[in-house]
Design a protein around this motif. Sequence first.
Motif, short mmCIF file in Angstrom:
data_model
loop_
_atom_site.label_atom_id
_atom_site.label_comp_id
_atom_site.label_asym_id
_atom_site.label_seq_id
_atom_site.Cartn_x
_atom_site.Cartn_y
_atom_site.Cartn_z
N GLN A 245 91.45 -10.98 56.54
CA GLN A 245 91.22 -9.72 55.85
C GLN A 245 91.72 -8.54 56.69
O GLN A 245 92.31 -7.58 56.16
N ILE A 246 91.53 -8.62 58.00
CA ILE A 246 92.01 -7.54 58.88
C ILE A 246 93.54 -7.48 58.85
O ILE A 246 94.14 -6.40 58.81
N ARG A 247 94.19 -8.65 58.86
CA ARG A 247 95.65 -8.67 58.83
C ARG A 247 96.19 -8.08 57.53
O ARG A 247 97.18 -7.36 57.52
N LYS A 248 95.53 -8.42 56.43
CA LYS A 248 95.96 -7.85 55.16
C LYS A 248 95.85 -6.33 55.16
O LYS A 248 96.73 -5.61 54.68
N ARG A 249 94.75 -5.84 55.73
CA ARG A 249 94.58 -4.39 55.81
C ARG A 249 95.66 -3.76 56.66
O ARG A 249 96.26 -2.74 56.30
N ASP A 250 95.93 -4.38 57.83
CA ASP A 250 96.96 -3.83 58.73
C ASP A 250 98.35 -3.89 58.09
O ASP A 250 99.17 -2.98 58.28
N ALA A 251 98.61 -4.96 57.33
CA ALA A 251 99.91 -5.07 56.65
C ALA A 251 100.09 -3.95 55.64
O ALA A 251 101.17 -3.36 55.52
N GLU A 255 102.95 -1.12 55.87
CA GLU A 255 103.90 -0.88 54.79
C GLU A 255 103.91 0.59 54.39
O GLU A 255 104.98 1.19 54.17
N HIS A 256 102.73 1.16 54.35
CA HIS A 256 102.64 2.58 54.01
C HIS A 256 103.31 3.44 55.09
O HIS A 256 104.04 4.39 54.79
N ARG A 257 103.09 3.08 56.35
CA ARG A 257 103.69 3.82 57.45
C ARG A 257 105.21 3.69 57.43
O ARG A 257 105.94 4.65 57.70
N ASP A 258 105.70 2.48 57.11
CA ASP A 258 107.15 2.27 57.05
C ASP A 258 107.79 3.13 55.97
O ASP A 258 108.89 3.68 56.17
N ARG A 259 107.12 3.23 54.84
CA ARG A 259 107.67 4.06 53.77
C ARG A 259 107.74 5.53 54.19
O ARG A 259 108.69 6.23 53.87
N LEU A 260 106.69 5.96 54.94
CA LEU A 260 106.69 7.35 55.39
C LEU A 260 107.78 7.61 56.41
O LEU A 260 108.37 8.69 56.46
N GLU A 261 108.08 6.63 57.23
CA GLU A 261 109.05 6.82 58.32
C GLU A 261 110.47 6.47 57.90
O GLU A 261 111.41 6.69 58.67
N GLU A 262 110.64 5.89 56.74
CA GLU A 262 111.97 5.42 56.34
C GLU A 262 112.98 6.55 56.26
O GLU A 262 114.12 6.42 56.74
N ALA A 263 112.55 7.67 55.70
CA ALA A 263 113.48 8.80 55.59
C ALA A 263 113.88 9.32 56.97
O ALA A 263 115.06 9.59 57.23
#
Length: 691
Positions: A245-251, A255-263
Amino acid sequence: MLPKFGDLPFRTKLTLIVTFTSLFIVGVLAAFFLTAKITAFRRNMVQNIATLAEVVGINSTASLTFEVPETATEILAALSAEPQIAVAAVLRRDGSLFAIYQNPVLSDSKPVNGAFFQTPGAGFADTADRRQAGHLFSAEYLEVINPIRLKDEVIGYVIIRADLSALNTRIMHSVLVVLGLTTLLFMIVHLISKRLHRSVVDPLAELTQAMEAVSEHRDYSVQVSKRNNDEVGALISGFNDMLIQIRKRDAALAEHRDRLEEAVAERTRELTQSNARLKAEMEERIKIQEQLARAQKMEAIGTLAAGVAHDLNNILSGIVSYPDLLLMNLPEDSPMRKSVLTIQGSGLKAAAIVQDLLTLARRGVGHSEVVDLKNLIQTHLQSPVHQKLRRHHPGVRIETRLETDVMNINGSPVHLDKTLMNLVGNAAEAMEDGGVITIGLANRYVDRPVPGYDTIQEGDYVVLTVTDTGIGIPQKDIQHIFEPFYTKKKMGRSGTGLGMAVVWGTVKDHQGYIDVESRVGEGATFQLYFPATRRTVRETSAVASAKPLRGDGQTILVVDDVAEQRDIASRILEALGYRVHVVATGEAAVEYMSSGKADLILLDMIMDPGIDGLETYRRILDLHPGQRAVIASGFSETARVKAVQRLGAGAYLRKPYTLQKIAEAVKAVLSGNGEVGGTERRSAESNGCVK
């Protein structure tokens, strides 16, 4: 301070519980076993001694009835067969002593008589009912009393005292055996319990380690293997589910952080690529500029070498060639012969110096002679050039360390002498305040590649060493000292910056290697490795006889665009007995051959204006297939020289001419042996020299 039991690790607590429980059970069993064993030992001893007392009583009935104590004594003496019997006695009914047996080893010092048995505290007799059989254990003895009866009437007593040492020994042996078995059983139980509790402890230990890893490293990918379906297994399953459950939360967060940093990352990539392209363009531009500078430098050297070689070789032809003609007309004892030879020798040295420039541009040193380096060094040290150096540097001392049996090498004496001159000159100029230059020469065998400035390959070498005690060479400069025009000297005063480049080119043309060692303030050492040869130096006279090489009136066409060269060649060939016709251009040669013929053509390679030697020879071959020719040149044109020779031309003759060389080359081609002039031919093909 000892830790509390509750604070101990689970493995330790479980081990202690099993250990003490096993110890208690084994101890109880051992105590029970020992108690039963001791009781059985005592009971058996009482039965044995009582049986002996009964037997003695039966046998003593008659002697007691008839008052014959001797008989009773003999009966008691039979007890000596029992070593544990300390004292045995037969008493009358009133308790008085009738007969006695005493073991001399076990009997104590107390008096044994009727008073002894009647004395309070003396033994069993003062406490027991004399009418009843019985026994009594003391610390050291067992006492047994048995009544002697005759027709159900007590007529006396038999008392036997037995020593307990044997019984105690058996008991002690049993105790030791029980202790040994108890210890062994305890160890077995401990080992078994240790193996059994791994099924409980190991899963808990793995779970603990996983928890520590998660806590310390935040590694939620850890999973603990579930071994059993008990309470511990349920605990492990819950722990693994929690980590999932912790890994799913971190994933999800990642993913959210990657989308923010992609630009931002995309923009950063674009900037990085732009910077990389700009940097690459700048590096490429610098690289191209460096390559252009090197190319321009080498082009300037090549242009200079080509021009100087062409012009000076033509000029030097008169100095080198005319002395041969003069010597042919001078008697052997003429005082002018030495002067003429000196002029010719100077011309040959000047021609060799011209080749220094070709060495830098196209490698123009020929390897056609066997050279004694030891003799070359000694000759150089006596030369005017070296004496001039000594006068300019009076504070410099020259030392030599030349081995006696140094092997020879194949090479050019003039260029080797120039190499030695450059090394010694540089060493002298590195010691403005004076010092020592050491010239060494030695044989050396290299059995495996030796790394250094060059990697020296395996082989036999003659090593020329020049060492000075001067200012030394910085490490950053060592890699550049052999580059043309790289010099720390003052131009116009101490050289042109070509000396070390000539050294490098000469060594490489001799298939040799260079090693350099230097420290600032301690001087420098140059070691030149030349492949050794076991050929010997051929002794030749100052002027070789040309008589065996004279012609028989054959016709030779000389083709050269320089009038002096035509005159020199024609006069030498006429002196050798040939008929000579000369022309100034390739076109004139073709015209001459179209209506006439020649046994051999002496053909210059470069002629200006007009067609060159290659084109001239092609056109003549169209008119006269198989036409013999000797190529002559003072300029570097290797490819065109080879092309002419592939068409069928014979020897290659390098300018300036000498009578011996032109005689050998012409004679060789006319006789059909083109390899006589092969020295010059191979030199042209391998070194790329000359017109």
